[in-house]
Design a protein around this motif. Structure first.
Motif, mmCIF file in Angstrom:
data_model
loop_
_atom_site.group_PDB
_atom_site.id
_atom_site.type_symbol
_atom_site.label_atom_id
_atom_site.label_comp_id
_atom_site.label_asym_id
_atom_site.label_seq_id
_atom_site.Cartn_x
_atom_site.Cartn_y
_atom_site.Cartn_z
ATOM 1 N N GLU A 142 0.873 -1.237 0.192
ATOM 2 C CA GLU A 142 -0.426 0.065 -0.178
ATOM 3 C C GLU A 142 1.297 1.382 -0.078
ATOM 4 O OE1 GLU A 142 -3.220 2.038 2.955
ATOM 5 O OE2 GLU A 142 -2.855 0.367 3.424
ATOM 6 N N LYS A 143 2.011 1.233 0.843
ATOM 7 C CA LYS A 143 2.518 2.303 0.810
ATOM 8 C C LYS A 143 3.324 2.660 -0.763
ATOM 9 C CE LYS A 143 6.694 4.621 3.250
ATOM 10 N NZ LYS A 143 8.291 4.160 4.276
ATOM 11 N N THR A 144 4.299 1.869 -0.995
ATOM 12 C CA THR A 144 4.593 2.050 -2.347
ATOM 13 C C THR A 144 3.607 2.255 -3.301
ATOM 14 O OG1 THR A 144 5.820 0.138 -2.183
ATOM 15 C CG2 THR A 144 5.816 0.616 -4.556
ATOM 16 N N PHE A 145 2.379 1.858 -3.278
ATOM 17 C CA PHE A 145 1.402 1.847 -4.553
ATOM 18 C C PHE A 145 1.159 3.446 -4.293
ATOM 19 C CE2 PHE A 145 -3.085 3.122 -5.677
ATOM 20 C CZ PHE A 145 -2.961 2.302 -6.686
ATOM 21 N N ARG A 146 1.007 4.234 -3.119
ATOM 22 C CA ARG A 146 0.488 5.957 -3.099
ATOM 23 C C ARG A 146 1.713 6.551 -3.601
ATOM 24 N NH1 ARG A 146 -3.015 7.590 -0.846
ATOM 25 N NH2 ARG A 146 -4.809 6.165 -0.207
ATOM 26 N N GLU A 147 2.750 5.864 -2.969
ATOM 27 C CA GLU A 147 3.973 6.908 -3.444
ATOM 28 C C GLU A 147 3.845 7.240 -4.796
ATOM 29 O OE1 GLU A 147 7.754 4.946 -1.477
ATOM 30 O OE2 GLU A 147 7.414 6.293 0.465
ATOM 31 N N LYS A 148 3.909 6.224 -5.173
ATOM 32 C CA LYS A 148 4.356 6.203 -6.967
ATOM 33 C C LYS A 148 3.122 6.619 -7.174
ATOM 34 C CE LYS A 148 6.404 2.080 -7.427
ATOM 35 N NZ LYS A 148 8.156 2.331 -7.218
ATOM 36 N N GLY A 149 1.784 7.019 -6.475
ATOM 37 C CA GLY A 149 0.715 7.124 -7.731
ATOM 38 C C GLY A 149 0.309 8.355 -7.469
ATOM 39 N N GLU A 150 0.984 9.045 -6.229
ATOM 40 C CA GLU A 150 1.378 10.923 -5.644
ATOM 41 C C GLU A 150 2.193 11.176 -6.894
ATOM 42 O OE1 GLU A 150 -0.422 12.558 -3.514
ATOM 43 O OE2 GLU A 150 -1.932 11.243 -2.328
ATOM 44 N N ALA A 151 3.049 10.295 -7.046
ATOM 45 C CA ALA A 151 4.234 11.295 -7.369
ATOM 46 C C ALA A 151 4.245 10.929 -9.509
ATOM 47 C CB ALA A 151 5.303 10.353 -7.493
ATOM 48 N N LEU A 152 3.215 10.345 -9.878
ATOM 49 C CA LEU A 152 2.636 10.301 -11.043
ATOM 50 C C LEU A 152 1.600 11.659 -11.036
ATOM 51 C CD1 LEU A 152 2.175 6.528 -12.061
ATOM 52 C CD2 LEU A 152 3.570 8.147 -13.097
ATOM 53 N N LEU A 153 0.507 11.697 -10.500
ATOM 54 C CA LEU A 153 -0.421 12.571 -10.196
ATOM 55 C C LEU A 153 -0.052 14.011 -10.007
ATOM 56 C CD1 LEU A 153 -3.201 10.208 -8.271
ATOM 57 C CD2 LEU A 153 -3.484 12.101 -10.345
ATOM 58 N N HIS A 154 1.104 14.383 -9.163
ATOM 59 C CA HIS A 154 2.408 15.682 -9.246
ATOM 60 C C HIS A 154 2.261 16.068 -10.708
ATOM 61 C CE1 HIS A 154 4.032 18.830 -7.242
ATOM 62 N NE2 HIS A 154 5.376 17.977 -7.927
ATOM 63 N N GLU A 155 2.646 14.918 -10.875
ATOM 64 C CA GLU A 155 3.774 15.715 -12.228
ATOM 65 C C GLU A 155 1.953 15.907 -13.878
ATOM 66 O OE1 GLU A 155 6.822 13.436 -15.711
ATOM 67 O OE2 GLU A 155 6.177 12.242 -13.713
ATOM 68 N N LEU A 156 1.100 15.068 -13.231
ATOM 69 C CA LEU A 156 0.299 15.330 -14.159
ATOM 70 C C LEU A 156 -0.520 16.863 -14.007
ATOM 71 C CD1 LEU A 156 -1.785 14.572 -16.895
ATOM 72 C CD2 LEU A 156 -3.310 13.481 -14.522
ATOM 73 N N THR A 157 -0.029 16.919 -12.861
ATOM 74 C CA THR A 157 -1.217 18.394 -12.326
ATOM 75 C C THR A 157 0.109 19.581 -12.615
ATOM 76 O OG1 THR A 157 -0.867 18.084 -9.690
ATOM 77 C CG2 THR A 157 -3.186 17.021 -11.504
#
Length: 389
Positions: free
Chosen positions: A188-203
């Motif tokens: 869960e931690k790894t998934f959230r970290e990678k997901g947050e990074a991708l969303l940050h890059e998009l926005t």
């Protein structure tokens, strides 16, 4: 508007017109994997194999198996997934973009798209079979792909004398899809970290705040580049990004970002449609300058398919019936212009601005069954959700 009729039409055309072409002509029984370039009559044009193509096609067959439970589709899925295990990368885990029919490398991958497609395919193959080899490969490959991409972007940012360096939103969408597909394999931690990074890059990188638009190409550390590539508004890539990030925003509870993206889809539907001849343009210039290449005005089937799915998802978020009107418009354009009524079936891939087919090939390095299968299944599911409401 009888939505149940459309949902039925989508699944019926998928299984009766689209899929038979791919099961008859795209499987390579001699070399393994799939045949990637096929004429309108089913003739193989080359036996070179595109790796990203294989990941997308294997994932698509897996979705067909989930829909129908036909064992053949599972076999077709694993034919692509196993080819990727053996030939997707060299012994040092450097990925190929193209290999020859024996699996020997022809061209190095230029971005993480091939790895991301393989991760999505292997994650689904593991879900369908329980085979740990697919899960292990998916986890290892995604971790390495993200790390390699981060290092590459940092290197390009620092290489100020190496020419203009841009990154493309298509690669980011592919990684978002891969991450979502492999969620059950990640902590869960790894998934959230990678997901947050991708969303940050998009926005923060691809969203241009001054014009309130999402760009196709930006500098490695984000930011607008006033050049031909940097000024592109690519509706297909933005529709695709919304579809790829939609589930990620739900899992990470990013409701505000999901609403912002849905609002942008509504804006895009208003501004990138060809009012004269119908269909969404391939790309437009952010400054409303004339396009430098004729392809900008072509109408690609995958763009219209991604648009239909994105508009239905945006309607779920905003409940603005204007989005349903836009969906009806692109739906009508799709079924009027892209269906191929020949005995071989499948769809036309690209049209001129005026709606004439530009070539007869049914499979190319850029066109496989992925966008058709993915979007027809997802759109049918979305329509049924709307019916239930």
């Amino acid at each position: 508007m009888n939505l149940s009729v459309y949902a039925q039409q989508y699944r019926q055309d998928l299984l009766q017109r689209l899929v038979p072409f791919w099961t008859e002509f795209s499987l390579d029984p001699i070399h393994g994997g799939y045949i990637c370039v096929i004429s309108g009559k089913g003739e193989a044009i080359t036996f070179d194999k595109w790796i990203k193509w294989h990941g997308q096609q294997a994932w698509a067959f897996g979705k067909l198996y989930q829909l129908t439970q036909h064992d053949d589709f599972l076999r077709y899925t694993l034919q692509g997934a196993d080819f990727l295990l053996h030939f997707g990368a060299d012994t040092k885990d450097n990925w190929w973009e193209i290999v020859d029919c024996t699996g020997r490398g022809v061209l190095d991958a230029s971005d993480a798209g091939a790895e991301a497609a393989a991760v999505a395919a292997w994650s689904l193959a593991h879900e369908l079979t329980g085979e740990e080899a697919y899960a292990d490969s998916a986890k290892k490959t995604l971790t390495k792909a993200v790390r390699r991409r981060e290092k590459g972007l940092q290197k390009r940012t620092e290489a100020i004398f190496a020419g203009r360096q841009l990154k493309n939103i298509g690669e980011l969408s592919a990684l978002a899809k891969a991450l979502t597909a492999s969620q059950k394999l990640m902590g869960e931690k790894t998934f959230r970290e990678k997901g947050e990074a991708l969303l940050h890059e998009l926005t923060k990188h691809f969203w241009e705040p001054r014009a309130n638009i999402v760009l196709e190409n930006v500098f490695p550390d984000g930011g607008y580049s006033d050049c031909l590539l940097g000024r592109r508004i690519h509706p297909g890539r933005v529709f695709e990004a919304f579809n790829a990030f939609y589930e990620l925003t739900k899992v990470l509870n990013k409701r505000r970002i999901r609403q912002q993206l849905a609002q942008h889809i509504l804006h895009l539907a208003d501004t990138t449609w060809d009012d004269a001849y119908g269909g969404y343009f391939h790309w437009l210039d952010v400054k409303s300058l004339p396009a430098s290449e004729p392809e900008a005005y072509y109408k690609y089937a995958w763009v219209q398919l991604e648009a239909g799915t994105a508009l239905l998802r945006a309607y779920q978020v905003l409940q603005d019936r204007t989005l349903l009107k836009h969906w009806q418009r692109v739906n009508d354009y799709l079924w009027q212009h892209f269906r191929d009524n020949s005995k071989e079936g499948e769809w036309v891939g690209v049209l001129s601005r005026h709606g004439e087919p530009l070539f007869t090939l049914k499979a190319t390095p850029e066109k496989n069954a992925y966008y058709s299968i993915k979007n027809l299944i997802e759109s049918a599911d979305l329509l049924e959700v709307l019916i239930d409401k």
